[in-house]
Design a protein around this motif. Structure first.
Motif, PDB file in Angstrom:
ATOM      1  N   ASP A 166      16.732   7.526   6.203  1.00 28.93           N
ATOM      2  CA  ASP A 166      15.664   6.525   6.270  1.00 28.93           C
ATOM      3  C   ASP A 166      14.914   6.485   4.948  1.00 28.93           C
ATOM      4  O   ASP A 166      14.970   7.441   4.169  1.00 28.93           O
ATOM      5  N   PRO A 167      14.196   5.399   4.659  1.00 29.80           N
ATOM      6  CA  PRO A 167      13.312   5.405   3.493  1.00 29.80           C
ATOM      7  C   PRO A 167      12.316   6.557   3.609  1.00 29.80           C
ATOM      8  O   PRO A 167      11.651   6.699   4.637  1.00 29.80           O
ATOM      9  N   ALA A 168      12.227   7.382   2.583  1.00 25.35           N
ATOM     10  CA  ALA A 168      11.406   8.600   2.647  1.00 25.35           C
ATOM     11  C   ALA A 168       9.925   8.266   2.538  1.00 25.35           C
ATOM     12  O   ALA A 168       9.533   7.270   1.926  1.00 25.35           O
ATOM     13  N   MET A 169       9.107   9.140   3.122  1.00 24.06           N
ATOM     14  CA  MET A 169       7.657   9.024   2.967  1.00 24.06           C
ATOM     15  C   MET A 169       7.055  10.409   2.824  1.00 24.06           C
ATOM     16  O   MET A 169       7.346  11.305   3.617  1.00 24.06           O
ATOM     17  N   LEU A 170       6.231  10.561   1.790  1.00 23.27           N
ATOM     18  CA  LEU A 170       5.508  11.800   1.540  1.00 23.27           C
ATOM     19  C   LEU A 170       4.012  11.529   1.579  1.00 23.27           C
ATOM     20  O   LEU A 170       3.547  10.490   1.110  1.00 23.27           O
ATOM     21  N   LEU A 171       3.259  12.477   2.114  1.00 28.64           N
ATOM     22  CA  LEU A 171       1.804  12.490   1.993  1.00 28.64           C
ATOM     23  C   LEU A 171       1.445  13.643   1.076  1.00 28.64           C
ATOM     24  O   LEU A 171       1.828  14.783   1.340  1.00 28.64           O
ATOM     25  N   LEU A 172       0.744  13.355  -0.010  1.00 30.29           N
ATOM     26  CA  LEU A 172       0.418  14.370  -1.011  1.00 30.29           C
ATOM     27  C   LEU A 172      -1.092  14.525  -1.108  1.00 30.29           C
ATOM     28  O   LEU A 172      -1.807  13.575  -1.429  1.00 30.29           O
ATOM     29  N   ALA A 173      -1.566  15.734  -0.838  1.00 28.62           N
ATOM     30  CA  ALA A 173      -2.999  16.039  -0.919  1.00 28.62           C
ATOM     31  C   ALA A 173      -3.236  17.030  -2.042  1.00 28.62           C
ATOM     32  O   ALA A 173      -2.476  17.978  -2.226  1.00 28.62           O
ATOM     33  N   CYS A 174      -4.298  16.819  -2.791  1.00 32.09           N
ATOM     34  CA  CYS A 174      -4.683  17.756  -3.856  1.00 32.09           C
ATOM     35  C   CYS A 174      -6.195  17.752  -3.971  1.00 32.09           C
ATOM     36  O   CYS A 174      -6.881  16.893  -3.404  1.00 32.09           O
ATOM     37  N   ALA A 175      -6.733  18.726  -4.698  1.00 30.38           N
ATOM     38  CA  ALA A 175      -8.178  18.777  -4.915  1.00 30.38           C
ATOM     39  C   ALA A 175      -8.654  17.475  -5.545  1.00 30.38           C
ATOM     40  O   ALA A 175      -7.968  16.884  -6.383  1.00 30.38           O
ATOM     41  N   ARG A 176      -9.814  17.031  -5.132  1.00 30.50           N
ATOM     42  CA  ARG A 176     -10.339  15.726  -5.537  1.00 30.50           C
ATOM     43  C   ARG A 176     -10.260  15.487  -7.052  1.00 30.50           C
ATOM     44  O   ARG A 176      -9.883  14.408  -7.504  1.00 30.50           O
ATOM     45  N   GLY A 177     -10.586  16.494  -7.825  1.00 38.75           N
ATOM     46  CA  GLY A 177     -10.621  16.323  -9.274  1.00 38.75           C
ATOM     47  C   GLY A 177      -9.275  16.035  -9.906  1.00 38.75           C
ATOM     48  O   GLY A 177      -9.201  15.529 -11.031  1.00 38.75           O
ATOM     49  N   TYR A 178      -8.182  16.347  -9.190  1.00 39.10           N
ATOM     50  CA  TYR A 178      -6.837  16.078  -9.701  1.00 39.10           C
ATOM     51  C   TYR A 178      -6.266  14.754  -9.200  1.00 39.10           C
ATOM     52  O   TYR A 178      -5.166  14.362  -9.590  1.00 39.10           O
ATOM     53  N   GLY A 179      -6.993  14.064  -8.323  1.00 33.44           N
ATOM     54  CA  GLY A 179      -6.440  12.895  -7.655  1.00 33.44           C
ATOM     55  C   GLY A 179      -5.943  11.811  -8.588  1.00 33.44           C
ATOM     56  O   GLY A 179      -4.815  11.311  -8.449  1.00 33.44           O
ATOM     57  N   GLN A 180      -6.762  11.424  -9.561  1.00 35.92           N
ATOM     58  CA  GLN A 180      -6.365  10.345 -10.471  1.00 35.92           C
ATOM     59  C   GLN A 180      -5.172  10.755 -11.326  1.00 35.92           C
ATOM     60  O   GLN A 180      -4.251   9.963 -11.546  1.00 35.92           O
ATOM     61  N   SER A 181      -5.169  12.006 -11.780  1.00 37.93           N
ATOM     62  CA  SER A 181      -4.046  12.487 -12.593  1.00 37.93           C
ATOM     63  C   SER A 181      -2.750  12.486 -11.788  1.00 37.93           C
ATOM     64  O   SER A 181      -1.678  12.126 -12.311  1.00 37.93           O
ATOM     65  N   LEU A 182      -2.825  12.882 -10.528  1.00 33.98           N
ATOM     66  CA  LEU A 182      -1.632  12.888  -9.683  1.00 33.98           C
ATOM     67  C   LEU A 182      -1.119  11.470  -9.478  1.00 33.98           C
ATOM     68  O   LEU A 182       0.094  11.210  -9.598  1.00 33.98           O
ATOM     69  N   ALA A 183      -2.017  10.533  -9.175  1.00 35.77           N
ATOM     70  CA  ALA A 183      -1.607   9.142  -8.964  1.00 35.77           C
ATOM     71  C   ALA A 183      -0.941   8.569 -10.213  1.00 35.77           C
ATOM     72  O   ALA A 183       0.110   7.911 -10.132  1.00 35.77           O
ATOM     73  N   GLU A 184      -1.526   8.830 -11.371  1.00 35.24           N
ATOM     74  CA  GLU A 184      -0.954   8.293 -12.606  1.00 35.24           C
ATOM     75  C   GLU A 184       0.409   8.912 -12.905  1.00 35.24           C
ATOM     76  O   GLU A 184       1.337   8.212 -13.340  1.00 35.24           O
ATOM     77  N   ALA A 185       0.559  10.212 -12.647  1.00 38.89           N
ATOM     78  CA  ALA A 185       1.842  10.873 -12.873  1.00 38.89           C
ATOM     79  C   ALA A 185       2.919  10.291 -11.954  1.00 38.89           C
ATOM     80  O   ALA A 185       4.074  10.080 -12.365  1.00 38.89           O
ATOM     81  N   LEU A 186       2.567  10.040 -10.702  1.00 28.02           N
ATOM     82  CA  LEU A 186       3.523   9.461  -9.757  1.00 28.02           C
ATOM     83  C   LEU A 186       3.936   8.052 -10.175  1.00 28.02           C
ATOM     84  O   LEU A 186       5.125   7.693 -10.124  1.00 28.02           O
ATOM     85  N   LEU A 187       2.978   7.248 -10.606  1.00 28.41           N
ATOM     86  CA  LEU A 187       3.285   5.877 -11.011  1.00 28.41           C
ATOM     87  C   LEU A 187       4.165   5.853 -12.262  1.00 28.41           C
ATOM     88  O   LEU A 187       5.083   5.035 -12.373  1.00 28.41           O
ATOM     89  N   ILE A 188       3.898   6.756 -13.197  1.00 28.94           N
ATOM     90  CA  ILE A 188       4.733   6.827 -14.411  1.00 28.94           C
ATOM     91  C   ILE A 188       6.151   7.253 -14.045  1.00 28.94           C
ATOM     92  O   ILE A 188       7.143   6.663 -14.492  1.00 28.94           O
ATOM     93  N   ALA A 189       6.261   8.292 -13.212  1.00 32.18           N
ATOM     94  CA  ALA A 189       7.581   8.782 -12.817  1.00 32.18           C
ATOM     95  C   ALA A 189       8.352   7.729 -12.030  1.00 32.18           C
ATOM     96  O   ALA A 189       9.587   7.645 -12.115  1.00 32.18           O
ATOM     97  N   GLY A 190       7.642   6.937 -11.239  1.00 29.91           N
ATOM     98  CA  GLY A 190       8.308   5.948 -10.392  1.00 29.91           C
ATOM     99  C   GLY A 190       8.544   4.601 -11.040  1.00 29.91           C
ATOM    100  O   GLY A 190       9.167   3.722 -10.426  1.00 29.91           O
ATOM    101  N   LYS A 191       8.090   4.435 -12.270  1.00 30.36           N
ATOM    102  CA  LYS A 191       8.223   3.130 -12.928  1.00 30.36           C
ATOM    103  C   LYS A 191       9.668   2.650 -13.010  1.00 30.36           C
ATOM    104  O   LYS A 191       9.942   1.458 -12.771  1.00 30.36           O
ATOM    105  N   PRO A 192      10.662   3.512 -13.342  1.00 29.54           N
ATOM    106  CA  PRO A 192      12.051   3.032 -13.393  1.00 29.54           C
ATOM    107  C   PRO A 192      12.563   2.482 -12.065  1.00 29.54           C
ATOM    108  O   PRO A 192      13.534   1.716 -12.039  1.00 29.54           O
ATOM    109  N   TRP A 193      11.938   2.859 -10.958  1.00 34.19           N
ATOM    110  CA  TRP A 193      12.369   2.380  -9.638  1.00 34.19           C
ATOM    111  C   TRP A 193      11.421   1.327  -9.071  1.00 34.19           C
ATOM    112  O   TRP A 193      11.503   0.963  -7.907  1.00 34.19           O
ATOM    113  N   GLY A 194      10.487   0.849  -9.911  1.00 32.59           N
ATOM    114  CA  GLY A 194       9.586  -0.217  -9.489  1.00 32.59           C
ATOM    115  C   GLY A 194       8.448   0.224  -8.596  1.00 32.59           C
ATOM    116  O   GLY A 194       7.908  -0.576  -7.820  1.00 32.59           O
ATOM    117  N   LEU A 195       8.032   1.496  -8.705  1.00 35.00           N
ATOM    118  CA  LEU A 195       6.922   1.982  -7.887  1.00 35.00           C
ATOM    119  C   LEU A 195       5.651   1.210  -8.225  1.00 35.00           C
ATOM    120  O   LEU A 195       5.300   1.037  -9.386  1.00 35.00           O
TER     121      LEU A 195
END
Length: 209
Positions: A166-195
């Motif tokens: 099935d199409p995968a789904m992850l829920l990722l939780a981290c300390a509040r102060g890391y939230g924006q950095s995590l989101a940006e890292a995910l979007l950069i990593a997923g750019k080749p797949w159109g995230l």
């Protein structure tokens, strides 16, 4: 407190076309031109509770039992329960609607302490393997299940709610102060797949509680 505005620890690029003012936050339900490919949604606004109790086996909330094994999860009534340890469990209310904490047990509201992101789509396994050494997907494991470890070097709690075929789904939780950095890292990593960003509504449609 009604006059004070709250802010999510995560800001996703995009033009919100539908929002919902909720408990002091402006929750994005839908972005303009949301795509069919993999998406990233900010769920940091959902109520997150922690319970510390010597005998978790006697605790039930919304008719849901706490799993007996650390790392296992149970789900129902739009609530996800994660067994953290012998004496600790987390409760994530994934409907996004605010709930009052019961007063009969030592609950702690940790909502504002953590960022929470949903990453979903066919390309999620490929995106994840570029960011973490964790073996996230286990075909024989009963869903959902939980890991704790680094994602792009940020300490995270990762809950696998769907996995291939099935199409995968992850829920990722981290300390509040890391939230924006995590989101940006995910979007950069997923750019080749159109995230791309999506609102809470897209998550709710796919989670299928």
């Amino acid at each position: 407190m009604e006059n004070f505005k709250r802010y999510s620890p995560v800001s996703l690029a995009g033009n919100p076309v539908e929002t919902d003012p909720r408990n002091g936050l402006e929750v994005v339900l839908r972005y303009e031109n949301e795509k069919d490919g993999p998406f990233l949604a900010d769920l940091s606004h959902i109520d997150k509770w922690m319970l510390q109790e010597s005998d978790l086996s006697r605790v039930r909330l919304l008719d849901i039992s706490i799993p007996e094994t650390t790392g296992h999860c149970s789900v129902g009534n739009k609530t996800l329960i994660i067994r953290q340890s012998a004496t600790q469990a987390l409760f994530w209310h994934l409907s996004g609607k605010h709930r009052e904490m019961p007063r009969n047990l030592p609950w702690t509201d940790v909502t504002d302490g953590y960022a929470l992101l949903a990453l979903a789509g066919d390309a999620v396994p490929k995106i994840a393997e570029t960011l973490t050494p964790l073996p996230l997907f286990r075909p024989l494991e009963h869903l959902p299940f939980c890991f704790r470890g680094p994602v792009t070097d940020i300490p995270c709690q990762v809950v696998v709610t769907k996995q291939p075929p099935d199409p995968a789904m992850l829920l990722l939780a981290c300390a509040r102060g890391y939230g924006q950095s995590l989101a940006e890292a995910l979007l950069i990593a997923g750019k080749p797949w159109g995230l791309s960003p999506a609102g809470e509504q897209r998550f709710s449609e796919l989670f299928l509680l």
